[in-house]
Design a protein around this motif. Structure first.
Motif, PDB file in Angstrom:
ATOM      1  N   SER A 175       0.844  -1.212   0.000  1.00 41.29           N
ATOM      2  CA  SER A 175       0.000   0.000   0.000  1.00 41.29           C
ATOM      3  C   SER A 175       0.872   1.251   0.000  1.00 41.29           C
ATOM      4  CB  SER A 175      -0.983  -0.007   1.177  1.00 41.29           C
ATOM      5  OG  SER A 175      -0.337   0.287   2.408  1.00 41.29           O
ATOM      6  N   THR A 178       2.749   1.401  -3.684  1.00 43.97           N
ATOM      7  CA  THR A 178       1.846   1.837  -4.761  1.00 43.97           C
ATOM      8  C   THR A 178       1.478   3.311  -4.615  1.00 43.97           C
ATOM      9  OG1 THR A 178       0.021   0.926  -3.456  1.00 43.97           O
ATOM     10  CG2 THR A 178       0.814  -0.418  -5.280  1.00 43.97           C
ATOM     11  N   HIS A 179       1.632   3.847  -3.412  1.00 46.07           N
ATOM     12  CA  HIS A 179       1.316   5.264  -3.186  1.00 46.07           C
ATOM     13  C   HIS A 179       2.501   6.175  -3.497  1.00 46.07           C
ATOM     14  CE1 HIS A 179      -0.841   8.648  -1.519  1.00 46.07           C
ATOM     15  NE2 HIS A 179       0.179   8.910  -0.726  1.00 46.07           N
ATOM     16  N   SER A 184       3.055   3.042 -12.019  1.00 50.10           N
ATOM     17  CA  SER A 184       2.609   1.734 -11.547  1.00 50.10           C
ATOM     18  C   SER A 184       3.602   0.663 -11.997  1.00 50.10           C
ATOM     19  CB  SER A 184       1.209   1.435 -12.062  1.00 50.10           C
ATOM     20  OG  SER A 184       1.226   1.422 -13.460  1.00 50.10           O
ATOM     21  N   PHE A 186       4.386  -3.916 -11.964  1.00 45.75           N
ATOM     22  CA  PHE A 186       3.662  -5.191 -11.971  1.00 45.75           C
ATOM     23  C   PHE A 186       4.623  -6.326 -11.658  1.00 45.75           C
ATOM     24  CE2 PHE A 186       4.729  -3.608 -16.125  1.00 45.75           C
ATOM     25  CZ  PHE A 186       5.483  -4.635 -16.681  1.00 45.75           C
ATOM     26  N   ASP A 210       8.524  -1.811 -13.706  1.00 48.00           N
ATOM     27  CA  ASP A 210       7.539  -0.899 -14.283  1.00 48.00           C
ATOM     28  C   ASP A 210       7.814  -0.769 -15.773  1.00 48.00           C
ATOM     29  OD1 ASP A 210       9.648   0.851 -14.563  1.00 48.00           O
ATOM     30  OD2 ASP A 210       8.935   2.297 -13.080  1.00 48.00           O
ATOM     31  N   ASP A 284      -8.998   2.147  -3.542  1.00 50.50           N
ATOM     32  CA  ASP A 284      -7.863   1.853  -4.414  1.00 50.50           C
ATOM     33  C   ASP A 284      -7.489   0.393  -4.201  1.00 50.50           C
ATOM     34  OD1 ASP A 284      -5.579   1.662  -5.882  1.00 50.50           O
ATOM     35  OD2 ASP A 284      -4.365   2.926  -4.563  1.00 50.50           O
ATOM     36  N   ALA A 286      -5.173  -1.295  -5.811  1.00 52.03           N
ATOM     37  CA  ALA A 286      -3.830  -1.642  -6.321  1.00 52.03           C
ATOM     38  C   ALA A 286      -3.053  -2.601  -5.405  1.00 52.03           C
ATOM     39  CB  ALA A 286      -3.025  -0.372  -6.590  1.00 52.03           C
ATOM     40  N   PRO A 287      -3.020  -2.377  -4.074  1.00 49.50           N
ATOM     41  CA  PRO A 287      -2.261  -3.314  -3.233  1.00 49.50           C
ATOM     42  C   PRO A 287      -2.832  -4.740  -3.287  1.00 49.50           C
ATOM     43  CG  PRO A 287      -2.697  -1.253  -2.062  1.00 49.50           C
ATOM     44  CD  PRO A 287      -3.552  -1.221  -3.294  1.00 49.50           C
ATOM     45  N   ARG A 289      -4.527  -6.024  -5.716  1.00 45.40           N
ATOM     46  CA  ARG A 289      -4.297  -6.577  -7.059  1.00 45.40           C
ATOM     47  C   ARG A 289      -2.896  -7.204  -7.143  1.00 45.40           C
ATOM     48  NH1 ARG A 289      -5.943  -2.277 -10.945  1.00 45.40           N
ATOM     49  NH2 ARG A 289      -3.963  -1.371 -10.365  1.00 45.40           N
ATOM     50  N   HIS A 290      -1.898  -6.578  -6.516  1.00 42.27           N
ATOM     51  CA  HIS A 290      -0.555  -7.174  -6.518  1.00 42.27           C
ATOM     52  C   HIS A 290      -0.545  -8.506  -5.770  1.00 42.27           C
ATOM     53  CE1 HIS A 290       1.527  -4.039  -8.576  1.00 42.27           C
ATOM     54  NE2 HIS A 290       1.359  -3.127  -7.635  1.00 42.27           N
ATOM     55  N   ASP A 293      -2.030 -11.019  -7.974  1.00 42.63           N
ATOM     56  CA  ASP A 293      -1.069 -11.376  -9.019  1.00 42.63           C
ATOM     57  C   ASP A 293       0.007 -12.325  -8.477  1.00 42.63           C
ATOM     58  OD1 ASP A 293      -2.424  -9.850 -10.830  1.00 42.63           O
ATOM     59  OD2 ASP A 293      -0.929  -8.252 -10.976  1.00 42.63           O
TER      60      ASP A 293
END
Ligand code: NAP
Length: 308
Positions: A175, A178-179, A184, A186, A210, A284, A286-287, A289-290, A293
């Protein structure tokens, strides 16, 4: 605006450690009820389930959902459908799809949904973000190593599927990353270590890049005894940045440039009040989602059984 009447669901460790003291100091929230199978808060009307609580105390405007992530969706859906604003503890859910479903429900009902990431409110996170924006980053190293027996005694849910295992703390690092990074990134490779008797990992190693091929390497480990490490190290054109102690302290080239006492949960409640007042949501993923993944791409390594 009068105080927002708040109900808390899932009265356990994080509620006692952080939510209650923060709410007690907040002028914007008034704790009017709790819903928990066992936990209660002195002097606050207590109910066994969110349905009972919402029936008995219709004045509840908002709820904080603090049970483990695998058991949060039903309560969140119930609250949003009843027109209540919702604060989700981290991680916001057990799957990405259920969080998307909650976002759609919040939008349809015109209420606020807050997917909280407490580590983003650690004091040195914004100064770190500003420093990284001012330079060119060459590489990032994330080291998140702690003793699970100390921080999560007798918590069976963290070892079950959906409990995230070492990603429960590791997602705090994600978190922050990603901030503070300007672009971004992956995951390109991952290894997850599962104790032979658990459905969630005790350690993980992640490689990211990235679009500019900037490498990020992360190591999460729950078997650390002695000194605990929650550090993010960036090699940059302007030197080495160390964001240490979970975002509390920032050093550049070995010199401490920022250190203040943490106020993460008071800041989370300020943000929750702000989005309620402005009629918006803050979600958000994003965290998470990682983490998803990492489970998609990660090699699975079986390691020795874990016993609390
Ligand atoms: P916890 O104490 O193990 O669980 C919180 C409460 O949830 C429990 O006391 C229990 O209350 C309820 N609960 C447990 N299992 C449940 C189930 N199967 N169904 C419904 N309710 C259940 O956990 P925690 O440490 O507070 O963590 C909760 C959330 O906060 C997690 O998502 C965690 O990542 C996050 N968080 C924790 C910390 C921390 O330091 N612990 C820090 C930041 C964020 P009842 O038995 O009374 O229902």
């Amino acid at each position: 605006m009068p105080p927002i009447n708040l109900g808390i669901v899932g009265v356990g460790k994080i509620v006692r450690d952080q939510h209650l003291p923060s709410i007690a100091k907040s002028a914007e929230f008034n704790l009017v009820a709790t819903a928990s199978r066992h936990g209660t808060v002195d002097g606050v009307p207590a109910y066994k389930s969110i349905e009972e609580m919402l029936d008995a105390v219709p004045s509840v405007d908002a709820v904080s959902l603090c049970m483990p992530p695998q058991y949060r969706f039903e309560a969140a859906h119930t609250a949003l459908s009843a027109g209540k604003h919702v604060f989700l503890e981290k991680p916001p859910g057990a799957t990405l799809s259920e969080v998307a479903d909650l976002q759609a429900t919040a939008a349809a009902k015109g209420v606020s949904l807050f997917a909280s990431w407490h580590s983003r409110y650690a004091p040195a996170v914004e100064p770190a973000k500003a420093f990284l924006a001012s330079t060119q980053i060459k590489s990032v190293q994330v080291i998140w190593k702690e003793d699970v027996r100390h921080w999560h005694p007798n918590q069976a849910w963290i070892w079950q599927a959906g409990g995230l295992g070492v990603f429960d703390p590791g997602i705090n690092a994600l978190s922050i990353v990603t901030h503070i990074l300007p672009r971004s990134a992956f995951i390109t490779a991952a290894t997850l270590e599962f104790p032979e008797n658990c459905d969630a990992p005790i350690a993980a190693e992640l490689h990211f890049k990235d679009a500019a091929n900037m490498p990020i390497h992360a190591v999460f480990d729950w078997r650390q005894t002695g000194k605990q490490t929650w550090d993010i190290v960036a090699e940059t054109e302007a030197g080495t940045m160390v964001l240490a102690e979970g975002g509390a302290k920032l050093s550049i080239n070995g010199e401490l440039v920022f250190s203040e006492p943490e106020q993460e949960y008071p800041a989370l409640y300020c943000r929750f009040a702000e989005i309620i007042k402005s009629g918006t949501s803050d979600v958000d993923i994003a965290p998470l989602r990682h983490v998803a993944d990492a489970f998609l791409l990660g090699k699975r390594k079986v390691v020795e059984a874990f016993f609390d």
